[in-house]
Design a protein around this motif. Structure first.
Motif, PDB file in Angstrom:
ATOM      1  N   VAL A 159       7.116   3.026  15.156  1.00 14.02           N
ATOM      2  CA  VAL A 159       6.894   1.728  14.410  1.00 14.02           C
ATOM      3  C   VAL A 159       6.264   1.817  12.965  1.00 14.02           C
ATOM      4  CG1 VAL A 159       5.909   0.741  16.246  1.00 14.02           C
ATOM      5  CG2 VAL A 159       4.369   2.039  15.119  1.00 14.02           C
ATOM      6  N   ASP A 160       6.482   3.399  12.494  1.00 11.89           N
ATOM      7  CA  ASP A 160       5.897   3.469  11.151  1.00 11.89           C
ATOM      8  C   ASP A 160       6.692   4.586  10.377  1.00 11.89           C
ATOM      9  OD1 ASP A 160       4.544   3.062   8.836  1.00 11.89           O
ATOM     10  OD2 ASP A 160       2.974   4.573   9.228  1.00 11.89           O
ATOM     11  N   SER A 161       6.369   5.865  10.663  1.00 15.52           N
ATOM     12  CA  SER A 161       6.821   7.029   9.744  1.00 15.52           C
ATOM     13  C   SER A 161       8.421   6.963   9.614  1.00 15.52           C
ATOM     14  CB  SER A 161       6.105   8.189  10.251  1.00 15.52           C
ATOM     15  OG  SER A 161       6.395   8.738  11.399  1.00 15.52           O
ATOM     16  N   LEU A 184       3.571  -4.461  -2.820  1.00 16.59           N
ATOM     17  CA  LEU A 184       3.258  -4.642  -1.254  1.00 16.59           C
ATOM     18  C   LEU A 184       3.210  -3.605  -0.211  1.00 16.59           C
ATOM     19  CD1 LEU A 184       3.396  -7.355   0.251  1.00 16.59           C
ATOM     20  CD2 LEU A 184       5.975  -6.990   0.495  1.00 16.59           C
ATOM     21  N   ARG A 185       4.022  -2.599  -0.560  1.00 18.00           N
ATOM     22  CA  ARG A 185       4.112  -1.490   0.473  1.00 18.00           C
ATOM     23  C   ARG A 185       2.417  -1.050   0.697  1.00 18.00           C
ATOM     24  NH1 ARG A 185       8.569   3.231   1.205  1.00 18.00           N
ATOM     25  NH2 ARG A 185       7.569   4.193   3.339  1.00 18.00           N
ATOM     26  N   MET A 186       1.581  -1.165  -0.557  1.00 14.53           N
ATOM     27  CA  MET A 186       0.181  -0.624  -0.182  1.00 14.53           C
ATOM     28  C   MET A 186      -0.339  -1.326   1.077  1.00 14.53           C
ATOM     29  SD  MET A 186      -1.218  -0.343  -3.919  1.00 14.53           S
ATOM     30  CE  MET A 186      -0.145   0.324  -5.258  1.00 14.53           C
ATOM     31  N   THR A 187      -0.092  -2.381   1.383  1.00 14.42           N
ATOM     32  CA  THR A 187      -0.719  -3.202   2.330  1.00 14.42           C
ATOM     33  C   THR A 187      -0.479  -2.526   3.694  1.00 14.42           C
ATOM     34  OG1 THR A 187       1.258  -4.717   2.759  1.00 14.42           O
ATOM     35  CG2 THR A 187      -0.345  -5.359   1.267  1.00 14.42           C
ATOM     36  N   LEU A 188       0.608  -1.583   3.860  1.00 14.37           N
ATOM     37  CA  LEU A 188       0.834  -0.979   5.043  1.00 14.37           C
ATOM     38  C   LEU A 188      -0.305   0.037   5.364  1.00 14.37           C
ATOM     39  CD1 LEU A 188       4.454   0.060   4.741  1.00 14.37           C
ATOM     40  CD2 LEU A 188       3.488  -2.125   6.288  1.00 14.37           C
ATOM     41  N   ASN A 189      -1.242   0.264   4.159  1.00 18.18           N
ATOM     42  CA  ASN A 189      -2.338   1.221   4.308  1.00 18.18           C
ATOM     43  C   ASN A 189      -3.614   0.533   4.655  1.00 18.18           C
ATOM     44  OD1 ASN A 189      -1.347   3.563   3.694  1.00 18.18           O
ATOM     45  ND2 ASN A 189      -1.500   3.334   1.563  1.00 18.18           N
ATOM     46  N   ILE A 227       8.573  -5.856  10.271  1.00 16.59           N
ATOM     47  CA  ILE A 227       7.600  -6.146   9.003  1.00 16.59           C
ATOM     48  C   ILE A 227       7.725  -4.880   8.011  1.00 16.59           C
ATOM     49  CG2 ILE A 227       5.133  -6.185   8.541  1.00 16.59           C
ATOM     50  CD1 ILE A 227       4.808  -7.104  11.446  1.00 16.59           C
ATOM     51  N   LYS A 228       7.939  -3.718   8.646  1.00 20.89           N
ATOM     52  CA  LYS A 228       8.005  -2.427   7.925  1.00 20.89           C
ATOM     53  C   LYS A 228       9.226  -2.583   6.921  1.00 20.89           C
ATOM     54  CE  LYS A 228       7.153   2.153   6.776  1.00 20.89           C
ATOM     55  NZ  LYS A 228       6.467   3.358   7.054  1.00 20.89           N
ATOM     56  N   ARG A 229      10.353  -3.022   7.562  1.00 19.42           N
ATOM     57  CA  ARG A 229      11.617  -3.212   6.864  1.00 19.42           C
ATOM     58  C   ARG A 229      11.603  -4.345   5.670  1.00 19.42           C
ATOM     59  NH1 ARG A 229      16.116  -6.423   7.829  1.00 19.42           N
ATOM     60  NH2 ARG A 229      14.649  -8.145   8.441  1.00 19.42           N
ATOM     61  N   GLY A 266      11.406   5.733   4.519  1.00 22.51           N
ATOM     62  CA  GLY A 266      11.996   6.892   3.652  1.00 22.51           C
ATOM     63  C   GLY A 266      10.765   7.872   2.906  1.00 22.51           C
ATOM     64  N   LYS A 267       9.655   7.558   3.500  1.00 25.07           N
ATOM     65  CA  LYS A 267       8.676   8.460   3.154  1.00 25.07           C
ATOM     66  C   LYS A 267       8.641   9.504   3.853  1.00 25.07           C
ATOM     67  CE  LYS A 267       4.827   5.526   1.050  1.00 25.07           C
ATOM     68  NZ  LYS A 267       3.174   5.216   1.654  1.00 25.07           N
ATOM     69  N   CYS A 268       8.764  10.963   2.999  1.00 28.51           N
ATOM     70  CA  CYS A 268       8.825  12.238   3.568  1.00 28.51           C
ATOM     71  C   CYS A 268       7.992  13.164   2.927  1.00 28.51           C
ATOM     72  CB  CYS A 268      10.273  12.588   3.894  1.00 28.51           C
ATOM     73  SG  CYS A 268      11.251  12.682   2.514  1.00 28.51           S
TER      74      CYS A 268
HETATM   75  N1  GLY Z   1       3.324   4.579   6.129  1.00 26.42           N
HETATM   76  C1  GLY Z   1       3.034   3.729   5.162  1.00 26.42           C
HETATM   77  C2  GLY Z   1       4.162   3.566   4.347  1.00 26.42           C
HETATM   78  O1  GLY Z   1       5.323   3.975   4.836  1.00 26.42           O
HETATM   79  O2  GLY Z   1       4.099   3.111   3.330  1.00 26.42           O
END
Ligand code: GLY
Length: 346
Positions: free
Chosen positions: A133-135, A231-236, A217-219, A139-141
């Motif tokens: 559902v997240d990582s 906006l991506r900061m809201t995933l935090n 949602i993540k997409r 593309g964050k790696c």
């Molecule tokens: N895990 C949070 C992000 O991908 O921005």
């Protein structure tokens, strides 16, 4: 089966979600890539379960690296060992790297893909709920340094993500619950229906839909803010205090999901201190139902000191994610002294 596309700045990700789709990996790879070599990176937990079945799907020789399982191996030495295997296998830029595993495998392999030959194709096959559902998406790696978690990394989109929700049935319950913290997060920040779905006693029969709602949602978030400038900061949500607690426990006492659950409950309390709505019971109940902790296990002053090293800190302010209405997140910038006072009252 669900299909989502994520248009990144450099490439298009195709994301497939469904029970049993692991066995169709080779078909989707053939539709998207034309590799002459495939290299799989997995870990010692996942290897005995899925590596052989994955390799057997391809009509060409597949090489692999099995890294030791565990966050303590998410470092540059492990990446160097993957580079060595990639050189030995003779992978070129038209070939394919596959990450088969949870968040650690996905993050390390993504980073190896981003940097080997300045970038080769990567497919993610996440095997934990947290990575599904997240990582694995967005593309964050990267890897950890002795000085802190995820201090070296990149944004590098996997062009194919195969999310097989049947794989979750082999997960130990503790690891499954860990991922539920991220699911609860999505319910809080973007879609309160997810909280409804996971409150049903037989919610696991809807896992495919639940994972899909989270990934959608993540997409949507990543497509609007791939490089984490807004906006991506809201995933935090839950992650600021969560990371602080995780660090205080040396990444051993608390799992990531447990720390995020504690962080979301703390953020809900902080919202009340700011005069906002009281969502503490709803969030805590969701966490408790999925065997996640809800209260800070460390002294408030120690938590504050630990969050000073947050990557998202900007000199003397820190962005903090608040939820005042279920399904909507706000980014609030706090001067550190105000945050210090608020954390002392949690
Ligand atoms: N895990 C949070 C992000 O991908 O921005």
């Amino acid at each position: 089966m669900y299909h989502l596309s994520l248009q990144g700045s450099v490439s298009l990700s195709d994301i497939y979600i469904g029970g049993g789709i692991f066995s169709t990996t080779a078909k989707h790879v053939a539709e998207k890539f034309h590799p002459t070599r495939i290299h799989v990176v997995t870990d010692s937990n996942v290897e005995p379960l899925y590596l052989r079945a994955l390799c057997a799907q391809f009509p060409l020789t597949v090489t692999y690296t099995v890294i030791p399982a565990g966050e303590e191996h998410k470092n540059l030495a492990t990446v160097a060992s993957i580079y060595e295997d990639l050189c030995e296998a003779g992978l070129t830029r038209s070939d394919l790297l596959i990450a088969l595993g949870g968040g650690v495998v996905g993050d390390i392999t993504g980073f190896a893909a981003a940097t080997y030959l300045r970038g080769i194709h990567i497919c993610q096959i996440p095997t934990t709920l947290l990575s599904q559902v997240d990582s694995s998406v967005g593309g964050k790696c990267g890897v950890d340094l002795p000085q802190g978690k995820n201090l070296v990394g990149s944004f590098y989109q996997p062009e194919l993500v195969m999310i097989d929700t049947d794989i979750l049935s082999t997960l130990p319950e503790r690891i499954f619950c860990d991922g539920m913290a991220e699911v609860i997060k999505y319910g809080c920040i973007a879609n309160r229906d997810i909280l409804e779905l996971i409150s049903a006693p037989d919610f696991k029969s809807n896992l495919e839909q639940i994972v899909y709602e989270c990934v959608r949602i993540k997409r949507d978030v990543v497509q609007q803010d791939e490089h984490d400038n807004g906006l991506r900061m809201t995933l935090n949500f839950g992650h600021t205090i969560g990371h602080a607690a995780e660090k205080l426990g040396n990444y051993v006492d608390l799992s990531h999901g447990q720390a995020v659950a504690i962080g979301m409950c703390a953020a809900a309390k902080l919202n009340i201190l700011l005069g906002g709505n009281d969502l503490t019971q709803i969030i805590a109940d969701a966490c408790t139902m999925h065997q996640l902790p809800t209260s800070l296990p460390y002294d408030n002053e120690a938590i504050y000191n630990s969050l000073l090293s947050d990557k998202k800190r900007m000199s003397d302010t820190l962005n903090f994610i608040l939820v005042n209405q279920l399904g909507r997140a706000d980014i609030r910038k706090f001067p550190l002294d105000q945050l210090h006072e608020l954390v002392a009252q949690l």
